[in-house]
Motif scaffolding. Structure first.
Motif: not given
Length: 251
Positions: A53-68
């Protein structure tokens, strides 16, 4: 029964017997074996697994960036040749399964690989969900390190997507008819190799959206650490948008 189904049934029966002798080892091994399952269930290893089970898609707006961590160009870092990967695969892998009866005389045990907390196994068109134990452990370690790193950088409910595992010479031939870039000498036939997508990740909860680009680079950090420690060889495939990963013999 079609040849593909016969091969899958034979392989799974052999693997079930091997897991019964060894006792299995965690989520990536014996929990996938159902000794009382019907043939239909055996040929559908995705059954009874809540991690499908998982979501059908991932959000493409309002994403928070990851410190890389800056590690450099991924294409340059992950360019291990098919030659060196084949050498490692032949050293610790199975003999390629040419026909169904070969599954009864495997040179090494295989373990089932199913979707779990660490990763998601995609619908497989040209491979089967099995690996030699070392490769299965490597995959589990990659998934765990990715999840741990993501949580350490602020969180997010994402899993890796595994797109290819064990192949046979027959499935390699079928794949080459639709993908001319597929190698005729594939390390996948030895059960030592798997592909992880870097363009798509599985989203289980959209409350903390992340960009796939950041997730790709976070996965790159994990793979580089394992590669530098001598655990694996990695090739970043351009056309198939995946990391092609082969486990290495350990002294």
């Amino acid at each position: 029964m079609a040849m593909r189904e016969m091969l899958a049934a034979c392989v799974l029966l052999v693997i079930a017997a091997a897991c019964g002798r060894s006792g299995g080892d965690g989520e990536w091994a014996d929990k996938a074996v159902y000794p009382d399952a019907s043939l239909a269930e055996i040929l559908s290893p995705r059954a009874h697994n809540p991690w499908e089970a998982h979501l059908d898609s991932a959000p493409d707006a309002g994403c928070q960036r990851i410190r890389l961590r800056h590690i450099g160009p991924l294409m340059r870092l992950f360019n291990d040749s098919n030659r060196v990967q084949l050498e490692a695969a032949r050293a610790i892998g199975i003999r390629p399964i040419e026909k169904p009866e070969d599954a009864w005389t495997l040179s090494r045990p295989l373990v089932p690989v199913r979707s779990c907390r660490q990763y998601y196994v995609d619908e497989l068109r040209h491979s089967y969900p099995y690996l030699v134990p070392e490769a299965a452990r490597l995959l589990a370690d990659i998934g765990q390190a990715f999840n741990d790193s993501l949580q350490a950088r602020g969180g997010g409910a994402y899993r890796l997507k595994v797109t290819s595992l064990l192949r046979t010479p027959a499935t390699v031939g079928r794949l080459r008819r639709v993908n001319r870039n597929a190698s005729g000498e594939s390390t996948h036939v030895y059960g030592t190799t798997f592909d992880i997508s870097y363009s798509r990740f599985i989203c289980d909860d959209d409350s903390l959206p992340r960009t796939f680009e950041d997730l790709k680079n976070l996965l790159g950090e994990v793979l580089l650490d394992l590669k530098n420690s001598g655990r694996c060889y990695v090739k970043m495939e351009r056309r198939q948008a995946c990391f092609h990963i082969t486990t290495r013999p350990q002294s």
